[in-house]
Design a protein around this motif. Structure first.
Motif, PDB file in Angstrom:
ATOM      1  N   VAL A 124      72.371 -45.329 -18.691  1.00 20.74           N
ATOM      2  CA  VAL A 124      73.337 -45.522 -17.685  1.00 20.74           C
ATOM      3  C   VAL A 124      74.618 -46.238 -18.391  1.00 20.74           C
ATOM      4  N   ALA A 125      74.438 -46.711 -19.470  1.00 20.07           N
ATOM      5  CA  ALA A 125      75.660 -47.148 -20.024  1.00 20.07           C
ATOM      6  C   ALA A 125      76.653 -46.232 -20.228  1.00 20.07           C
ATOM      7  N   ALA A 126      76.102 -45.100 -20.664  1.00 20.31           N
ATOM      8  CA  ALA A 126      77.088 -43.870 -20.906  1.00 20.31           C
ATOM      9  C   ALA A 126      77.487 -43.236 -19.772  1.00 20.31           C
ATOM     10  N   LEU A 127      76.709 -43.220 -18.689  1.00 21.51           N
ATOM     11  CA  LEU A 127      77.123 -42.515 -17.768  1.00 21.51           C
ATOM     12  C   LEU A 127      78.139 -43.133 -16.866  1.00 21.51           C
ATOM     13  N   THR A 128      78.081 -44.685 -16.836  1.00 22.68           N
ATOM     14  CA  THR A 128      78.896 -45.365 -16.185  1.00 22.68           C
ATOM     15  C   THR A 128      80.445 -45.505 -16.859  1.00 22.68           C
ATOM     16  N   THR A 129      80.405 -44.960 -18.220  1.00 20.77           N
ATOM     17  CA  THR A 129      81.656 -44.908 -18.699  1.00 20.77           C
ATOM     18  C   THR A 129      82.548 -43.665 -18.408  1.00 20.77           C
ATOM     19  N   LEU A 130      81.827 -42.514 -17.910  1.00 24.45           N
ATOM     20  CA  LEU A 130      82.427 -41.316 -17.301  1.00 24.45           C
ATOM     21  C   LEU A 130      83.601 -41.656 -16.427  1.00 24.45           C
ATOM     22  N   PRO A 131      83.364 -42.512 -15.518  1.00 22.91           N
ATOM     23  CA  PRO A 131      84.548 -42.736 -14.437  1.00 22.91           C
ATOM     24  C   PRO A 131      85.829 -43.083 -15.070  1.00 22.91           C
ATOM     25  N   VAL A 132      85.757 -43.717 -16.379  1.00 22.12           N
ATOM     26  CA  VAL A 132      87.018 -43.990 -17.150  1.00 22.12           C
ATOM     27  C   VAL A 132      87.794 -43.090 -17.131  1.00 22.12           C
ATOM     28  N   LEU A 133      87.148 -41.843 -17.568  1.00 24.14           N
ATOM     29  CA  LEU A 133      88.006 -40.574 -17.703  1.00 24.14           C
ATOM     30  C   LEU A 133      88.850 -40.157 -16.446  1.00 24.14           C
ATOM     31  N   VAL A 134      88.073 -40.245 -15.170  1.00 24.57           N
ATOM     32  CA  VAL A 134      88.671 -39.931 -13.972  1.00 24.57           C
ATOM     33  C   VAL A 134      89.811 -40.933 -13.531  1.00 24.57           C
ATOM     34  N   LEU A 167      91.702 -42.855 -35.578  1.00 20.41           N
ATOM     35  CA  LEU A 167      91.016 -41.785 -34.193  1.00 20.41           C
ATOM     36  C   LEU A 167      92.363 -41.601 -33.334  1.00 20.41           C
ATOM     37  N   VAL A 168      93.269 -42.654 -32.828  1.00 20.56           N
ATOM     38  CA  VAL A 168      94.352 -42.574 -32.039  1.00 20.56           C
ATOM     39  C   VAL A 168      95.390 -41.709 -32.371  1.00 20.56           C
ATOM     40  N   LEU A 169      95.347 -41.551 -33.557  1.00 23.99           N
ATOM     41  CA  LEU A 169      96.430 -40.554 -34.361  1.00 23.99           C
ATOM     42  C   LEU A 169      95.894 -39.070 -34.265  1.00 23.99           C
ATOM     43  N   TRP A 170      94.488 -39.087 -34.272  1.00 21.72           N
ATOM     44  CA  TRP A 170      94.039 -37.523 -34.659  1.00 21.72           C
ATOM     45  C   TRP A 170      93.518 -36.987 -33.270  1.00 21.72           C
ATOM     46  N   PHE A 171      93.069 -37.866 -32.277  1.00 15.97           N
ATOM     47  CA  PHE A 171      92.675 -37.259 -31.030  1.00 15.97           C
ATOM     48  C   PHE A 171      93.172 -37.801 -29.752  1.00 15.97           C
ATOM     49  N   GLU A 172      93.071 -37.463 -28.900  1.00 14.65           N
ATOM     50  CA  GLU A 172      93.636 -38.017 -27.420  1.00 14.65           C
ATOM     51  C   GLU A 172      92.413 -39.100 -26.938  1.00 14.65           C
ATOM     52  N   VAL A 173      92.997 -39.905 -26.331  1.00 14.55           N
ATOM     53  CA  VAL A 173      91.856 -41.155 -25.777  1.00 14.55           C
ATOM     54  C   VAL A 173      90.767 -40.578 -24.914  1.00 14.55           C
ATOM     55  N   LEU A 212      86.738 -41.211 -26.068  1.00 10.21           N
ATOM     56  CA  LEU A 212      85.868 -41.812 -24.986  1.00 10.21           C
ATOM     57  C   LEU A 212      84.308 -40.663 -24.890  1.00 10.21           C
ATOM     58  N   LEU A 213      85.057 -39.448 -24.799  1.00  9.28           N
ATOM     59  CA  LEU A 213      83.893 -38.529 -24.704  1.00  9.28           C
ATOM     60  C   LEU A 213      82.847 -38.506 -25.879  1.00  9.28           C
ATOM     61  N   GLY A 214      83.378 -38.749 -26.838  1.00  7.87           N
ATOM     62  CA  GLY A 214      82.673 -38.899 -28.292  1.00  7.87           C
ATOM     63  C   GLY A 214      81.612 -40.183 -28.159  1.00  7.87           C
ATOM     64  N   LEU A 215      82.353 -41.287 -27.826  1.00  9.29           N
ATOM     65  CA  LEU A 215      81.486 -42.431 -27.650  1.00  9.29           C
ATOM     66  C   LEU A 215      80.573 -42.347 -26.451  1.00  9.29           C
ATOM     67  N   ILE A 216      80.672 -41.784 -25.548  1.00 16.53           N
ATOM     68  CA  ILE A 216      79.657 -41.439 -24.503  1.00 16.53           C
ATOM     69  C   ILE A 216      78.544 -40.461 -24.957  1.00 16.53           C
ATOM     70  N   SER A 217      78.921 -39.516 -25.677  1.00 13.35           N
ATOM     71  CA  SER A 217      78.040 -38.532 -26.304  1.00 13.35           C
ATOM     72  C   SER A 217      77.195 -39.294 -27.414  1.00 13.35           C
ATOM     73  N   ILE A 218      77.718 -40.425 -28.062  1.00 14.70           N
ATOM     74  CA  ILE A 218      76.975 -41.051 -28.955  1.00 14.70           C
ATOM     75  C   ILE A 218      75.847 -41.825 -28.214  1.00 14.70           C
ATOM     76  N   SER A 219      76.269 -42.531 -27.120  1.00 13.57           N
ATOM     77  CA  SER A 219      75.294 -43.089 -26.313  1.00 13.57           C
ATOM     78  C   SER A 219      74.266 -42.548 -25.598  1.00 13.57           C
ATOM     79  N   ALA A 220      74.595 -41.233 -25.239  1.00 10.64           N
ATOM     80  CA  ALA A 220      73.584 -40.385 -24.851  1.00 10.64           C
ATOM     81  C   ALA A 220      72.697 -39.702 -25.838  1.00 10.64           C
ATOM     82  N   ALA A 221      73.105 -39.470 -26.663  1.00 15.74           N
ATOM     83  CA  ALA A 221      72.116 -39.143 -27.824  1.00 15.74           C
ATOM     84  C   ALA A 221      71.256 -40.287 -28.220  1.00 15.74           C
ATOM     85  N   LEU A 222      71.632 -41.601 -28.356  1.00 20.01           N
ATOM     86  CA  LEU A 222      70.984 -42.644 -28.519  1.00 20.01           C
ATOM     87  C   LEU A 222      69.821 -42.543 -27.699  1.00 20.01           C
ATOM     88  N   ALA A 223      70.317 -42.393 -26.382  1.00 19.63           N
ATOM     89  CA  ALA A 223      69.470 -42.575 -25.105  1.00 19.63           C
ATOM     90  C   ALA A 223      68.272 -41.664 -25.215  1.00 19.63           C
TER      91      ALA A 223
END
Length: 162
Positions: free
Chosen positions: A42-52, A131-137, A141-152
């Motif tokens: 749920v924590a990972a899924l509720t982060t997805l709208p931040v991208l939109v 990270l902000v120098l190497w990647f877009e925000v 965020l997608l990386g962090l969401i993926s980590i949370s989803a993988a932990l789930a």
């Protein structure tokens, strides 16, 4: 600006504090790794709208609330309150799963909060310095969401010790 930093700090602290409270209460009813997995998911899924929401809706909000103090507060709430609330539920829930008896409860809680705070400091430095120098925000965020989803998924598949 100072308004943005103040709004972000206030919303994160408020959402975390309410999440800690809710997570502690939720941990009292049938605690399990599977319920932890649900919470992480749920924590990972509720982060997805931040991208939109970071696009058009924030511009609409800036027009509707032109005062930079309250506009920053409204934007921080819209983007971060819900995912931070659910993320805040994770730590007290984990404490409940880790505590075997009263004698070790303080040590277990201390270990968990050490790892959590140390990880937050490391994550802040890594993100702001590199990270902000190497990647877009959005990529971060997608990386962090993926980590949370993988932990789930890992928590859902793991067997409980109890």
């Amino acid at each position: 600006s100072i308004y943005v930093w103040g709004a972000l700090s206030a919303i994160f602290m408020l959402a975390l504090s309410l999440g800690y409270l809710a997570g502690g209460r939720w941990s009292q009813r049938n605690p399990s790794l599977q319920r932890l997995a649900l919470l992480l998911g749920v924590a990972a899924l509720t982060t997805l709208p931040v991208l939109v929401l970071a696009g058009g809706p924030l511009e609409d909000l800036a027009i509707a609330v032109p005062d930079p103090r309250f506009g920053s507060l409204a934007a921080a709430t819209m983007l971060f309150f819900i995912p931070t609330f659910f993320s805040g539920m994770v730590s007290p829930y984990c404490v409940r799963l880790l505590v075997d008896n009263e004698q070790t409860s303080g040590r277990r809680a201390g270990q968990l909060y050490f790892v959590s705070t140390f990880g937050s400091a490391g994550g802040t430095i890594m993100t702001s310095f590199y990270l902000v120098l190497w990647f877009e925000v959005n990529t971060i965020l997608l990386g962090l969401i993926s980590i949370s989803a993988a932990l789930a998924v890992i928590a859902a598949l793991a067997r409980s010790r109890k």
